[in-house]
Every structure is written in C-alpha cells, then in structure tokens.
Write a protein that holds these residues in place. Structure first.
Motif, mmCIF file in Angstrom:
data_model
loop_
_atom_site.group_PDB
_atom_site.id
_atom_site.type_symbol
_atom_site.label_atom_id
_atom_site.label_comp_id
_atom_site.label_asym_id
_atom_site.label_seq_id
_atom_site.Cartn_x
_atom_site.Cartn_y
_atom_site.Cartn_z
ATOM 1 N N SER A 1 0.833 -1.210 0.000
ATOM 2 C CA SER A 1 0.000 0.000 0.000
ATOM 3 C C SER A 1 0.863 1.255 0.000
ATOM 4 N N GLU B 1 3.613 6.318 -7.092
ATOM 5 C CA GLU B 1 2.723 7.226 -7.834
ATOM 6 C C GLU B 1 3.158 8.675 -7.643
ATOM 7 N N THR C 1 2.581 8.289 3.980
ATOM 8 C CA THR C 1 1.846 7.029 4.053
ATOM 9 C C THR C 1 1.708 6.577 5.507
ATOM 10 N N LEU D 1 -5.503 6.088 -2.522
ATOM 11 C CA LEU D 1 -4.694 5.020 -3.103
ATOM 12 C C LEU D 1 -5.294 4.606 -4.446
ATOM 13 N N SER D 2 -4.445 4.335 -5.406
ATOM 14 C CA SER D 2 -4.899 4.082 -6.778
ATOM 15 C C SER D 2 -5.527 2.705 -6.907
ATOM 16 N N ALA E 1 -3.007 7.411 2.554
ATOM 17 C CA ALA E 1 -1.941 8.330 2.165
ATOM 18 C C ALA E 1 -2.465 9.755 2.197
ATOM 19 N N TYR F 1 -4.860 11.555 0.030
ATOM 20 C CA TYR F 1 -4.241 11.172 -1.235
ATOM 21 C C TYR F 1 -4.735 9.754 -1.530
ATOM 22 N N ALA G 1 1.597 4.086 -3.224
ATOM 23 C CA ALA G 1 1.340 5.530 -3.131
ATOM 24 C C ALA G 1 2.616 6.333 -3.383
ATOM 25 N N VAL H 1 4.000 13.029 -0.495
ATOM 26 C CA VAL H 1 3.044 12.060 0.037
ATOM 27 C C VAL H 1 3.515 11.596 1.418
#
Length: 489
Positions: A211, A218, A356, A445-446, A487, A443, A215, A354
């Motif tokens: 995870s 990215e 996390t 997570l994708s 994130a 932010y 982030a 970022v």
C-alpha cells in the motif's frame, strides 16, 4: 505487531517505542495462571517496550522459557506448591479470603459460567479487576488458569496472554512467580526468524508494504531526485521492491535517498546499527544502477525526532512513511507535549509529496481499562485465528511467534498505564482527524494498489477481506478489520 516489520521479516509490534523501567516476562502455558500471594492493586506493569505494537526489544525485557519442557513443568509445579503451602500465610491469601466471604451458591453460579465459556470468563475477570473486586478476581484467576494454554485453541492461547496481562496489572512486580523460572531472551537470530515466520504466514505486513510503496511510486512519477523518510526502517526490506521498480522506470531511475529511523527491537534483531541496512540497500541499488544514498538517524524515541535529524534538502521530492509506528507516539492524553500531533505538524512543514500511514485498526488509546480489554480480546482473537489457519497448534515455532511477537503488545495494553503503555492504537477516523488538523488532505490510493493487494491475498486463506473506503484500504479477517492503509499530502 509493528516491530514485526523488521525486515520483510519483522514488522511491529516492534518502532521507536518509549522505554520503560518496569520488567516483564512471558510465561509458558499454565505459568500465566499462578496467583501471586497478596496481589496489590497497581497500575505498574512489566517492560513491554522490548514490544505492540509493536509492537522495541531491550535486554531488560526477556521471555521466560527453560531449556526443556519437562524442566519448565517441574519448575511450575514446584512454584505452585510453594505459593500455596501453609508457610505462605494462607490466612491472607486470595483463595482463603474469597472462600470466607463469597457464598457458595454465588460461587457455583459464577464458576459454571466460566467453565462453559472461556471468553466470557475472561471478560468477567477483567470486569472484576476494573471494579477492584479482588476476591472475585482471585477466584476467577484460579479457575481460568486451568483453561488457558499456549498450545490450545486460539481463544485458549490468547487467553493465556490476556490472563497474564491481568495478573501483571494486579501485581507490582510479579516476583513470586518469575523468580522461580529461568528467563531466557531469544538470540537476535531467533527473534528475526520468529518475525520472518509471522511475516510469511500472514499478509498484514505485506499489505502495509504494498500500500505504502504504491502511493510513493505514484507520487514520485517524473521526479529526478527522491527522498524517503522511514520512521521505522527496521531491516529496510520494504524498499527493495521500490528500488527495483524505480530502476525500470522509462527515462532512467531517479537519484534515491532514504533516511531511516531506528528502533531498539530492530537493532537487536539485526545484530547491529543502521549501517547494516544502509550497506544492504546500497548493494541492491548498485546492482540495479540506481544512484543511492542512505542516511541513518541515531536510535531515538519517536517523540524526540526533530526536522534537523532528517536531512531534507531543497529540490527533492519527499515521501514520509509511518509503518505501524505512529501509535507509539504519546498524544495529548499522555503528555502536554503531544508528540503524536507534533510529529505530524513537523512532517507537514517539510512539504512532502506524500505521507503514508499503516496502522492497526483498534481503539486502545484513551479507552477505559475494561473497554480496552474487550477491544484487545476481539482484535487479537482474529489475529490468533488467522495464525491457527496456517500453523499447527503444536508447532513450536508458532508458540515462539505468538509469545515473542504478539504477547508483549497484548500485556502492555492491559497491564500498563501512563507513559508505560506504549501500545496506543486509534481507529482510522481518529487518524483522519489528526492528519486534517495538521493541514494534510487525503491522497487516495490508486486502483492499481487495490488490485495488487487483491492478487496478494489470493495466496492466503479465503477468510481475509479487503475493503476500499474513502481512498483508504482496510484489511480484515472475516468480519474484523485489522489493518488500515492510507496516504496524505
């Protein structure tokens, strides 16, 4: 659990834990059940910040084992005989006290409930401790000690450590039982092997790695100079896959700097300082042709970290990682310094790309004792069940994993108060509030991170669950959420 991140092999429980002056020993099987003569009502505890947490393993914090199981059983029997002998002034003992004052029908009814349901018995005992009812507590401990076992069903194993926590809470030193046992601290290699087993059999720590790394990758897209500050670097294993991924980036890899903050359990497990981690990562980066620099922050309590320790430089893209670690920072309920929020404000002032966060989804920070006990039982029941699905109950290494990687976190939550209680978990909603107060925004997570973790869970038991909620990921066992990842920027 946090200390187990150490090295792909360790998390966490584990982590700049605060050090404590109190001492603690984990006992095998029925050892937890011995009732100390003349328990004192005390908030004192045993040293659990090595741990949770980790969750810091110090030489003062050891685990009680003997050279062989027969020797252990013999010592326990000798101890129980000595503790219950007439020479110990039994007129003042718990058992004589409650036998004189608790009427027989009530005693039979209470024991009937306990004997039918160990979980309910532990809850009743915890309530008696919370209420200061020492007579009932003594009665229940005497009964519960016959029902728990470190090699039994998940609730029996967990019950052994919960009961130990209750005993530790009641006793100022616990010396009556611990002096009769030989305490042996695992070697650094043994501890590292226990951490590695837990890392492999459960997905909680890989979930955190994947995870956070997703982030960070990215956020680093298109950046030429990147800097990662890891508030619990442990063995540095989290960054192996990220360095390899950056090496394959189109257009060439960025220049990578990693700043690692050490913790005492990770230092002990690896057998030395952070230079070991730096050398390992430098060799990896060199083999991948990634320009690399490692900066080690000396062993500090997490609350003592300041911006000047972190070596942030102009022009670099910054990521900050909190892996199962931030819950060790004391907050406003412990100290007016409120390091938990101070650290977040400090990090925000560094203008990271970022941040996390990976944490246990549990509410043990400011909850009163009994509610904290209930929460701890519920949370770790799921953890122990998930381990039970993989490792046999008579597996010696499973006992070591639970004893050395989980038990001390459990006892710390139950037995300790004030600054000595370093396992102070909060729920995702509370973490969100803290980050927002520090000036952060979410932010999300994708979807790629979500898909990667779903693929990871395919290698584990079908009872694990993954949920996406408001841009955060939640990992659970059956219906209980155990870990969260999110994130911020």
């Amino acid at each position: 659990m946090e200390h187990l991140i150490s090295g792909g092999t360790s998390q966490s429980r584990n982590s700049p834990h605060q050090e404590s002056d109190c001492q603690y020993c984990t006992l095998e099987s029925s050892a937890v059940a011995a009732v100390n003569h003349g328990f004192q009502q005390s908030a004192n505890c045993f040293d659990l910040s090595y741990t949770t947490g980790s969750p810091v393993y110090s030489p003062a914090c050891v685990s009680c084992v003997t050279e062989d199981s027969n020797d252990l059983i013999h010592k326990l029997r000798e101890l129980e005989t000595a503790m219950l002998s007439p020479t110990m002034d039994n007129d003042n003992s718990f058992e004589r006290a409650f036998e004189r004052q608790l009427i027989e029908p009530e005693k039979r009814k209470l024991m009937g409930i306990v004997r039918e349901d160990l979980k309910q018995g532990l809850l009743i005992c915890a309530r008696a401790v919370a209420d200061g009812d020492l007579m009932t507590t003594g009665l229940l401990i005497s009964e519960l000690r016959q029902m728990v076992s470190v090699s039994g069903e998940p609730i029996q194993r967990l019950g052994a450590y919960l009961l130990e926590g209750l005993i530790a809470r009641l006793s100022s030193t616990g010396s009556s039982i611990y002096k009769a046992l030989k305490c042996k601290e695992p070697t650094s290699s043994e501890l590292l092997s226990y951490m590695h087993i837990l890392y492999e059999v459960c997905p909680y720590f890989k979930f955190g790695y994947f995870s956070a790394n997703g982030a960070i990758a990215e956020a680093f897209k298109g950046e030429d100079v990147v800097h990662i500050i890891d508030f619990q670097i442990a063995q540095g294993s989290q960054w192996v896959s990220l360095i390899q991924a950056l090496a394959g980036r189109s257009g060439g890899p960025p220049r990578v700097r990693i700043t690692g903050i050490d913790d005492s359990i990770s230092e002990y497990a690896r057998g030395g300082g952070l230079h070991i981690v730096g050398q390992r990562l430098s060799r990896l980066a060199g083999s991948c042709n990634v320009p690399f620099e490692f900066h080690a922050v000396p062993l500090l309590s997490g609350g003592d970290v300041r911006a000047e320790h972190l070596g942030v430089q102009p022009g670099e893209a910054l990521a900050v990682n909190f892996p199962y670690q931030l819950h060790h920072m004391p907050d406003e309920s412990v100290s007016t310094e409120n390091h938990r929020d101070r650290i977040l404000r400090m990090v925000k002032g560094l203008t990271p790309k970022v941040v996390t966060l990976v944490e246990q989804e549990s509410n043990t920070n400011t909850a009163p004792f009994f509610q904290r006990f209930v929460e701890t039982m519920d949370y770790y029941a799921a953890i122990f069940e998930s381990i039970d699905a993989v490792l046999p109950r008579d597996h010696r290494e499973r006992i070591n994993v639970e004893q050395h990687c989980l038990a001390r976190d459990i006892v710390n939550v139950i037995a300790c108060e004030g600054t000595e209680r370093v396992e102070r978990h909060e729920l995702l909603g509370k973490w969100k509030a803290r980050f927002r107060m520090a000036g952060f925004t979410p932010y999300p997570l994708s979807p790629l991170v979500n898909a990667t973790i779903k693929s990871l869970l395919g290698n584990y038991c079908e009872h694990y669950r993954l949920e996406e909620r408001d841009g955060a990921l939640l990992l659970g066992w059956k219906n209980r959420v155990l870990s969260v990842a999110c994130a911020w920027l």
